[in-house]
Design a protein around this motif. Structure first.
Motif, mmCIF file in Angstrom:
data_model
loop_
_atom_site.group_PDB
_atom_site.id
_atom_site.type_symbol
_atom_site.label_atom_id
_atom_site.label_comp_id
_atom_site.label_asym_id
_atom_site.label_seq_id
_atom_site.Cartn_x
_atom_site.Cartn_y
_atom_site.Cartn_z
ATOM 1 N N PHE A 231 0.830 -1.204 0.000
ATOM 2 C CA PHE A 231 0.000 0.000 0.000
ATOM 3 C C PHE A 231 0.867 1.258 0.000
ATOM 4 C CE2 PHE A 231 -3.553 2.725 0.992
ATOM 5 C CZ PHE A 231 -4.653 2.024 0.529
ATOM 6 N N VAL A 232 1.842 1.289 0.883
ATOM 7 C CA VAL A 232 2.722 2.460 0.955
ATOM 8 C C VAL A 232 3.525 2.601 -0.331
ATOM 9 C CG1 VAL A 232 4.713 3.454 2.145
ATOM 10 C CG2 VAL A 232 2.840 2.453 3.467
ATOM 11 N N ARG A 233 3.976 1.483 -0.911
ATOM 12 C CA ARG A 233 4.781 1.527 -2.131
ATOM 13 C C ARG A 233 3.996 2.108 -3.290
ATOM 14 N NH1 ARG A 233 6.622 -4.147 -4.117
ATOM 15 N NH2 ARG A 233 7.825 -4.019 -2.182
ATOM 16 N N HIS A 234 2.734 1.711 -3.445
ATOM 17 C CA HIS A 234 1.976 2.087 -4.639
ATOM 18 C C HIS A 234 1.074 3.311 -4.436
ATOM 19 C CE1 HIS A 234 3.409 -1.314 -6.818
ATOM 20 N NE2 HIS A 234 2.856 -2.193 -6.021
ATOM 21 N N VAL A 235 0.555 3.501 -3.238
ATOM 22 C CA VAL A 235 -0.367 4.614 -2.984
ATOM 23 C C VAL A 235 0.339 5.801 -2.353
ATOM 24 C CG1 VAL A 235 -2.541 5.265 -1.860
ATOM 25 C CG2 VAL A 235 -2.267 2.982 -2.797
ATOM 26 N N GLY A 236 1.467 5.539 -1.690
ATOM 27 C CA GLY A 236 2.240 6.624 -1.114
ATOM 28 C C GLY A 236 1.847 7.009 0.289
ATOM 29 N N GLU A 237 0.951 6.250 0.910
ATOM 30 C CA GLU A 237 0.526 6.511 2.280
ATOM 31 C C GLU A 237 -0.036 5.230 2.872
ATOM 32 O OE1 GLU A 237 -2.628 9.422 2.275
ATOM 33 O OE2 GLU A 237 -3.543 8.541 0.503
#
Length: 333
Positions: A231-237
């Protein structure tokens, strides 16, 4: 080199997303996304990478990239060293364009444009000049003005001279991969993008409910740790921050579109505690819900200092703002 999956978010109340990118140097960021991308690059020299196409570019460079085709630009220098390098980027969905073509005869040529765009297209300098002439409307703060400008540009590009970029083998391979991905979307070994999209779809549909992380892990077939990392890798948060943005966005719309009591809006947005809703709204928008509604009723628009309203044309979607790891070796022609 594996391209990075990027999630492009279309702002609430908009059909397309426009981004005004200005920077000293355009970095090499090899990525793909399911939206079409129309990019006009200005005051820049460098190399353009679209699928298996690699070529130099300079000046006004207008390119249409099809869904899920890996691409990037990498600049070497500005043409005018005293000014920033600029890219006007328009993201739009193929389904949206096809619906416009179906319901409005005036836009029927959009289907032609989508068919031609399968390998990626580089348009003539005359077409680039046409889009440059529409810059003021493309960057207008009004979503309606931006949409009108984008539709006008796309319809004219449908008949404009253009050079195919990626080889037939490359764009056919991308199409096969997209088809294969659709066939195995429910399979436990689906790609990161598919797993993430299942989670995002669930959040978008049920943001107002009390959701457990275990439910998200189950729909993605991932451990809690892996889900957080993806999630953090692709959405940025984080999942929590994304969910909170969905809830605050919904509440913001209801404050202006309905006369519901603020406590009811909070509950419908997924905040059972009114005090917590007030704190979260103040943190996200810089103003309390009550003050936000009163300002809108008095002035007919949202406060300009309310974070996130309206769409900031100078800000990329969250996942695209994330720093992309630099590659030591770029593909060579």
């Amino acid at each position: 080199m594996k391209p990075q999956y990027e999630r492009v978010t279309i702002p609430s109340g908009c059909s397309i997303r426009v981004y005004h990118r200005q920077l000293a140097q355009i970095p090499f960021e090899w990525h793909h996304h399911p939206e079409y991308e129309l990019t006009l690059t200005m005051n820049s020299r460098g190399r353009r990478f679209i699928g298996d196409h690699i070529a130099d570019y300079s000046g006004d460079d207008l390119v249409l990239v099809p869904p899920d085709m890996p691409h990037t630009w990498a600049s070497t220098e500005p043409i005018d060293a005293s000014a920033p390098q600029v890219a006007i980027v328009v993201w739009f969905g193929g389904d949206w364009a096809r619906r416009m073509a179906d319901c409005c005869p005036e836009f029927a040529s959009l289907r032609t444009l989508l068919r031609r765009a399968a390998p990626g297209l580089r348009f003539s300098s005359e077409a680039a000049t046409l889009m440059r002439a529409r810059m003021a409307a493309l960057l207008d703060q009004s979503p309606r003005v931006r949409l009108g400008a984008v539709l006008d540009v796309l319809v004219q590009l449908a008949e404009a001279q253009a050079e195919p970029l990626a080889s037939p083998a490359a764009h056919k391979r991308e199409a096969r991969e997209r088809g294969s991905a659709a066939d195995v979307a429910s399979h436990a070994r689906a790609s990161e993008a598919e797993r993430l999209n299942r989670v995002l779809d669930l959040l978008d549909r049920r943001f107002h409910e009390p959701l457990r992380i275990a439910e998200l892990c189950e729909v993605a077939n991932l451990s809690e740790r892996s889900l957080h990392r993806y999630f953090v890798r692709h959405v940025g948060e984080s999942v929590g921050r994304y969910l909170n943005r969905l809830r605050i966005g919904y509440a913001t719309r209801q404050l202006t579109d309905t006369r519901w009591p603020i406590a009811l809006i909070a509950t419908k947005a997924g905040f059972p505690n009114l005090a917590n809703f007030n704190r979260q709204f103040l943190s996200a928008r810089g103003i309390t819900p009550g003050a936000y509604r009163r300002f809108f009723e008095t002035h007919g628009h949202a406060p300009k200092n309310a974070a996130g309203t309206p769409q900031n044309l100078h800000t990329r979607p969250p996942s695209l703002e994330r720093p992309v790891r630099r590659q030591r070796h770029k593909p060579s022609a």
